[in-house]
Scaffold this active site. Structure first.
Site, PDB file in Angstrom:
ATOM      1  N   TYR A  46      -6.553  33.329   0.860  1.00 25.48           N
ATOM      2  CA  TYR A  46      -6.515  33.180   2.320  1.00 25.48           C
ATOM      3  C   TYR A  46      -6.938  31.778   2.730  1.00 25.48           C
ATOM      4  CZ  TYR A  46     -11.611  33.299   2.541  1.00 25.48           C
ATOM      5  OH  TYR A  46     -12.939  33.001   2.381  1.00 25.48           O
TER       6      TYR A  46
ATOM      7  N   PHE B  90     -12.305  26.710   8.443  1.00 32.40           N
ATOM      8  CA  PHE B  90     -13.710  26.981   8.152  1.00 32.40           C
ATOM      9  C   PHE B  90     -13.911  27.541   6.748  1.00 32.40           C
ATOM     10  CE2 PHE B  90     -12.178  30.918  10.154  1.00 32.40           C
ATOM     11  CZ  PHE B  90     -12.577  31.891   9.246  1.00 32.40           C
ATOM     12  N   ASP B  91     -12.839  28.004   6.124  1.00 31.94           N
ATOM     13  CA  ASP B  91     -12.982  28.538   4.758  1.00 31.94           C
ATOM     14  C   ASP B  91     -11.594  28.689   4.137  1.00 31.94           C
ATOM     15  OD1 ASP B  91     -14.201  29.443   2.479  1.00 31.94           O
ATOM     16  OD2 ASP B  91     -14.529  31.486   3.204  1.00 31.94           O
TER      17      ASP B  91
ATOM     18  N   ILE C 281     -15.806  41.805   6.525  1.00 28.54           N
ATOM     19  CA  ILE C 281     -15.927  41.934   7.979  1.00 28.54           C
ATOM     20  C   ILE C 281     -14.902  42.966   8.440  1.00 28.54           C
ATOM     21  CG2 ILE C 281     -16.825  39.606   8.317  1.00 28.54           C
ATOM     22  CD1 ILE C 281     -13.993  38.759   9.159  1.00 28.54           C
TER      23      ILE C 281
ATOM     24  N   TYR D  59     -17.850  37.904  13.090  1.00 24.30           N
ATOM     25  CA  TYR D  59     -19.266  37.617  12.911  1.00 24.30           C
ATOM     26  C   TYR D  59     -20.049  37.721  14.232  1.00 24.30           C
ATOM     27  CZ  TYR D  59     -17.923  36.230   8.251  1.00 24.30           C
ATOM     28  OH  TYR D  59     -17.436  36.236   6.976  1.00 24.30           O
TER      29      TYR D  59
ATOM     30  N   PHE E   2      -6.755  34.148  10.199  1.00 25.77           N
ATOM     31  CA  PHE E   2      -6.595  34.189   8.741  1.00 25.77           C
ATOM     32  C   PHE E   2      -5.115  34.216   8.370  1.00 25.77           C
ATOM     33  CE2 PHE E   2     -10.798  36.021   9.352  1.00 25.77           C
ATOM     34  CZ  PHE E   2     -11.544  35.401   8.353  1.00 25.77           C
TER      35      PHE E   2
END
Length: 557
Positions: A45, A55-56, A75, A101, A118
């Site tokens: 992902y 962010f990731d 999550i 979050y 995502f």
């Protein structure tokens, strides 16, 4: 579970969201399985904010994400967004803050109340209750035997992850993978997946991670918790306890004799591997393979496989590698540990101690006079190989064959077969090569060939002893020269000699050596007596053969 699906325009400004927004922007044509709650999944992902800032990313870490879906380990938005995905499916997920979050965020990484975007691709799905999945892609019509535990197998394979990513292939190495089954040398799933296969069979084997490399994976090519897909072609297999397997394809109805150790066999063959690959053929050389059996001149499996064959038999001989060329193979055509299949056609065989085999087909009644050594015979014959191949026949000529028995004018076996025959008798003779044309053969006759003759004796004439051209039935005249010199001029020319000999034959006082040309026999007699070759015989020159023999013995003594 409600999965909202938005088109591309809505992704720009969804407003306040109550649930995950899912865009299935790529769905594979074939979807064998969808991720369900409790399934173990692997996926890649990229995670971004609304403005596109990353962010990731699992890609950046160089490792996929693995975990169980739908049990609260992710999550909530991701848990929901991943359910129902197929392997290789791609989704855009928009996760609202309360399913991500929340108002807390992740310090230094995700601010409070952040909507997360995502881009996900599903790579693997499995469950702890999964079993091996085996799909037969091709199975040969004839399958006499299947793989069992402790068998040694040779197979080709392509290995991929569940998403199709290749990780290994035997084809790229140019050789099969060779190993024992059920002894722990393979991963458990492959050990199980090869059982029951036939030589030449193709299978697709899907192996869950717990039957493959599990949590550790394997090197850099197989990630942890990866399902594996193997496309397998079983080339051959055997068991170390195997002996030679024989399949009798065609056995002649009449089989009077079977080959044993010490026999010399001539046979044609095609040699193939178990997958049908031809590695050798006597037919391609247009020449039989000739050898003794049971004496170690050929591979042990063939030594055993030719025992008991009949002339004309067609036999399949399946030989395990430990009775063939073993682990090393032979040349570039027979791989190591290969099972060999020989389709054999036996042309003939014999033993060096064999005599001529004589079968009397017809013998006239009242047969009192039979052929003897030095007799002159006329006969018809047909000559062939034992497989029926026609070689020669006297019927192709105007007259029967003529020969003096014991004069070394025909092969020894035929000469023997013509002895003790009556006029009109018919025989079948089987002549081994050492009484025929031997290892070298002759024009039209292969080396070491057993010959079959059909012979019919037409006529015979009593012969004369070896070295004689004429013999007296009684005592020769005391004054032989005077009687032979018809004009009493002291010399005997060829005409007088010929007239005298013919008169003796006509009156039954003697006989010439049988021949189709008696004039030549008389001419040879005259030439022998005319010792100075002046065209006439003098008293000093004329000698009986018996007197010459006594003089020769005296000289030697």
């Amino acid at each position: 579970l409600l999965l909202g699906v938005l088109g591309a325009p809505a992704l720009g400004d969804p407003g306040p969201l109550e649930d995950v927004v899912i865009d299935r922007y790529y769905i594979p044509k074939i979807c064998l399985r969808e991720a369900q709650m409790g399934d173990f999944i692997r996926y890649h992902y990229n995670g971004t904010f609304k403005d596109g800032k990353k962010f990731d990313s699992s890609y950046d870490r160089g490792a996929t994400v693995a975990g169980v879906v739908g049990v609260g380990r992710l999550i909530t938005g991701m848990d929901r967004g991943l359910q129902g995905m197929c392997v290789n499916e791609r989704r855009h997920l928009i996760v609202p803050p309360h399913l991500g979050y929340g108002s807390i965020g992740v310090a230094g990484l995700i601010p409070p109340d952040a909507t997360l975007y995502f881009d996900v691709v599903m790579l693997d799905i499995w469950n702890k209750n999964d079993k091996l999945q085996i799909t037969t892609l091709f199975k040969p019509e004839h399958c006499n035997r299947t793989v069992e535990n402790s068998d040694f197998v040779r197979y080709h394979y392509n290995g991929t992850l569940l998403d199709g990513t290749p990780f290994d292939s035997s084809y790229s190495k140019g050789s099969t993978y060779d190993t024992y089954v059920g002894t722990g040398w393979l991963i458990k799933g492959m050990d199980q997946g090869l059982l029951g296969m036939c030589a030449g069979e193709k299978r697709s084997i899907i192996i869950p991670p717990f039957l493959a490399y599990g949590e550790k994976g394997y090197g850099t090519v197989i990630p942890p918790q990866a399902s594996l897909v193997f496309s397998v072609l079983l080339v051959d297999f055997h068991n170390p306890k195997d002996g030679v397997f024989l399949e009798h394809l065609e056995v002649p109805e009449s089989c009077k004799r079977r080959a044993v150790t010490g026999d010399f066999v001539r046979y044609h063959y095609n040699g193939t591997l178990m997958d049908g690959t031809l590695f050798d053929s006597s037919y391609s050389r247009n020449q039989t393979y000739n050898t003794y059996i049971g004496k170690g001149y050929i591979i042990p499996g063939m030594d055993q496989g030719l025992q008991g064959v009949c002339v004309g038999e067609q036999r399949r001989v399946v030989i395990p590698p430990h009775l063939a060329y073993g682990e090393n193979g032979a040349g570039d055509k027979i791989p190591g540990s290969a099972v060999l299949i020989f389709d054999v056609h036996v042309i003939d065989f014999h033993n060096p101690a064999d005599p001529v085999e004589i079968e009397t087909v017809f013998r006239p009644e009242g047969c009192n006079v039979t052929t003897r050594h030095r007799d002159f015979v006329r006969y018809h014959y047909n000559c062939s190989l034992l497989d029926g191949t026609r070689l020669f026949s006297s019927h192709d000529y105007e007259k029967p064959q003529e020969v003096t028995l014991g004069a070394n004018k025909v092969i020894e076996g035929l000469n023997s077969g013509l002895l003790d025959m009556c006029a009109g008798e018919r025989r079948v003779l089987i002549v081994p090569p050492h009484l025929g044309h031997g290892e070298s053969g002759a024009r039209g006759v292969p080396g070491s060939a057993v010959l079959r003759f059909e012979v019919e004796l037409i006529s015979m004439e009593e012969g004369v002893p070896e070295g004689y051209l004429f013999i007296w039935h009684g005592e020769p005249p005391a004054n032989l020269y005077e009687q032979m010199d018809l004009n009493k001029d002291g010399g005997i020319p060829a005409e007088e000699f010929s007239t005298f000999i013919k008169t003796q034959v006509a009156e039954g006082k003697g006989r010439l050596m049988p021949s189709s040309d008696p004039e030549k026999v008389i001419a040879d007699m005259f030439q022998n007596q005319d010792r100075n070759q002046d065209g006439k015989i003098t008293p000093d020159e004329l000698k009986l053969k018996s007197d010459e023999d006594r003089e020769k013995i005296h000289e030697e003594l």
